[in-house]
Design a protein around this motif. Sequence first.
Motif, PDB file in Angstrom:
ATOM      1  N   SER A  12       9.221  -1.180   6.889  1.00  0.00           N
ATOM      2  CA  SER A  12      10.411  -1.673   6.689  1.00  0.00           C
ATOM      3  C   SER A  12      10.813  -1.472   8.018  1.00  0.00           C
ATOM      4  O   SER A  12      11.797  -2.327   8.648  1.00  0.00           O
ATOM      5  N   PHE A  13      10.512  -0.554   8.598  1.00  0.00           N
ATOM      6  CA  PHE A  13      10.922  -0.540  10.182  1.00  0.00           C
ATOM      7  C   PHE A  13      10.747  -1.655  11.317  1.00  0.00           C
ATOM      8  O   PHE A  13      11.080  -2.766  11.761  1.00  0.00           O
ATOM      9  N   GLY A  14       9.412  -2.365  11.117  1.00  0.00           N
ATOM     10  CA  GLY A  14       8.613  -3.657  11.462  1.00  0.00           C
ATOM     11  C   GLY A  14       9.082  -4.403  10.879  1.00  0.00           C
ATOM     12  O   GLY A  14       9.927  -5.908  12.130  1.00  0.00           O
ATOM     13  N   ARG A  15       9.785  -4.647  10.086  1.00  0.00           N
ATOM     14  CA  ARG A  15      11.024  -6.063   9.254  1.00  0.00           C
ATOM     15  C   ARG A  15      12.018  -5.928   9.942  1.00  0.00           C
ATOM     16  O   ARG A  15      12.308  -6.856   9.800  1.00  0.00           O
ATOM     17  N   ARG A 185      18.142   2.591   4.834  1.00  0.00           N
ATOM     18  CA  ARG A 185      17.955   2.008   3.497  1.00  0.00           C
ATOM     19  C   ARG A 185      16.182   1.879   3.602  1.00  0.00           C
ATOM     20  O   ARG A 185      15.623   2.951   3.017  1.00  0.00           O
ATOM     21  N   ALA A 186      15.756   1.749   4.890  1.00  0.00           N
ATOM     22  CA  ALA A 186      14.574   2.200   5.270  1.00  0.00           C
ATOM     23  C   ALA A 186      13.760   3.220   5.020  1.00  0.00           C
ATOM     24  O   ALA A 186      12.769   3.754   3.987  1.00  0.00           O
ATOM     25  N   VAL A 187      14.383   4.247   5.707  1.00  0.00           N
ATOM     26  CA  VAL A 187      14.365   5.850   5.880  1.00  0.00           C
ATOM     27  C   VAL A 187      14.389   6.522   4.135  1.00  0.00           C
ATOM     28  O   VAL A 187      13.584   7.160   3.881  1.00  0.00           O
ATOM     29  N   ASP A 188      15.149   5.993   3.576  1.00  0.00           N
ATOM     30  CA  ASP A 188      15.809   6.210   2.390  1.00  0.00           C
ATOM     31  C   ASP A 188      14.796   5.666   0.931  1.00  0.00           C
ATOM     32  O   ASP A 188      14.591   6.192   0.160  1.00  0.00           O
ATOM     33  N   GLY A 189      14.265   4.604   1.746  1.00  0.00           N
ATOM     34  CA  GLY A 189      12.476   4.124   0.785  1.00  0.00           C
ATOM     35  C   GLY A 189      13.747   3.634   0.002  1.00  0.00           C
ATOM     36  O   GLY A 189      12.984   2.661  -0.912  1.00  0.00           O
ATOM     37  N   GLU A 190      14.844   2.678  -0.234  1.00  0.00           N
ATOM     38  CA  GLU A 190      15.317   1.784  -0.325  1.00  0.00           C
ATOM     39  C   GLU A 190      15.233   0.160  -0.166  1.00  0.00           C
ATOM     40  O   GLU A 190      14.457  -0.249   1.482  1.00  0.00           O
ATOM     41  N   LYS A 191      15.235  -1.125  -0.339  1.00  0.00           N
ATOM     42  CA  LYS A 191      15.587  -2.437  -0.032  1.00  0.00           C
ATOM     43  C   LYS A 191      16.408  -2.453   0.572  1.00  0.00           C
ATOM     44  O   LYS A 191      17.071  -2.288   0.974  1.00  0.00           O
ATOM     45  N   VAL A 192      15.944  -2.915   2.048  1.00  0.00           N
ATOM     46  CA  VAL A 192      16.428  -3.649   2.827  1.00  0.00           C
ATOM     47  C   VAL A 192      16.645  -4.580   2.991  1.00  0.00           C
ATOM     48  O   VAL A 192      16.073  -5.708   2.655  1.00  0.00           O
ATOM     49  N   PRO A 202       8.035 -11.752   5.890  1.00  0.00           N
ATOM     50  CA  PRO A 202       6.750 -12.110   5.176  1.00  0.00           C
ATOM     51  C   PRO A 202       5.812 -11.051   5.974  1.00  0.00           C
ATOM     52  O   PRO A 202       5.887 -11.049   7.819  1.00  0.00           O
ATOM     53  N   SER A 203       5.131 -10.441   5.571  1.00  0.00           N
ATOM     54  CA  SER A 203       4.250  -9.367   6.748  1.00  0.00           C
ATOM     55  C   SER A 203       3.397  -9.734   7.496  1.00  0.00           C
ATOM     56  O   SER A 203       2.918  -9.603   8.569  1.00  0.00           O
ATOM     57  N   THR A 204       3.187 -11.411   7.749  1.00  0.00           N
ATOM     58  CA  THR A 204       2.510 -11.848   8.422  1.00  0.00           C
ATOM     59  C   THR A 204       3.323 -11.693   9.763  1.00  0.00           C
ATOM     60  O   THR A 204       2.524 -12.169  11.162  1.00  0.00           O
ATOM     61  N   ALA A 205       4.583 -11.773   9.621  1.00  0.00           N
ATOM     62  CA  ALA A 205       4.991 -11.798  10.965  1.00  0.00           C
ATOM     63  C   ALA A 205       5.911 -10.108  11.727  1.00  0.00           C
ATOM     64  O   ALA A 205       6.025 -10.684  12.628  1.00  0.00           O
ATOM     65  N   LEU A 206       4.747  -9.306  11.051  1.00  0.00           N
ATOM     66  CA  LEU A 206       5.240  -7.624  11.825  1.00  0.00           C
ATOM     67  C   LEU A 206       4.194  -7.913  12.733  1.00  0.00           C
ATOM     68  O   LEU A 206       3.384  -8.204  13.421  1.00  0.00           O
ATOM     69  N   HIS A 207       4.955  -7.000  13.717  1.00  0.00           N
ATOM     70  CA  HIS A 207       4.066  -7.240  14.855  1.00  0.00           C
ATOM     71  C   HIS A 207       5.257  -5.300  15.505  1.00  0.00           C
ATOM     72  O   HIS A 207       4.545  -4.899  16.273  1.00  0.00           O
TER      73      HIS A 207
END
Length: 216
Positions: A12-15, A185-192, A202-207
């Motif tokens: 989630s942080f990456g996104r 939301r990321a820390v709480d595990g919720e949808k960001v 997309p996961s391919t965009a993560l860096h």
Amino acid sequence: MTERWRKRTRKSFGRIIVDFERWWPEAGGAELDAFRRLETLREVVEYAGFGRIPPGSKHSHMRRRNDERTLRPCQETLLAHLDDLQEAATFKDLHNTVARLIGYIWDAGSLTIYDMARWIGAWLGLEPKEIYLHQGTEEGAKAMGIQLGPKQSALHRTELPSEFWGLSCGQLEDLLCHYKDALRRAVDGEKVKFIKTGSEIPSTALHVLSTPSPRC
């Protein structure tokens, strides 16, 4: 904290970082560029001290600040001390100078001081080497579980999770402020929820980098 929780939070942080880097150039980056294009420091202070972004729109942070009670006195005071501003060798020097000059003015709090110093610093070529704290950035830091001292005024970049170390301190100030709900939301595990790209990246965009290079 389980390994599964850590991996999900890191993703989630990456996104969030991907979304921020798509949003920031046309928001925070564009604001700074507008000041850099001005010809003189006097022009810069005429806009910055009055809470305006060239060519003249009032910045959202300044909308509740009264023009005559707060912003006009800030502008006039800073214009009367251009030499002091010009002499700043670092952003910290500049920030301290702005705080000393306008900190007594009604409703000119930590956010107003930081914003005006940031805009002037952009023209002077001075970048923050710390993440300055005000209400928005404090909320963003606390959303990530960072413990802040009662009189703490800044964070070092390495106090944040390593995923964020590739951003400059100025960018991180913007991220903590504008993405505080997404971070919580990321820390709480919720949808960001994202600002620029909607709910899906997309996961391919993560860096996400495990050992990013210092930027501040």
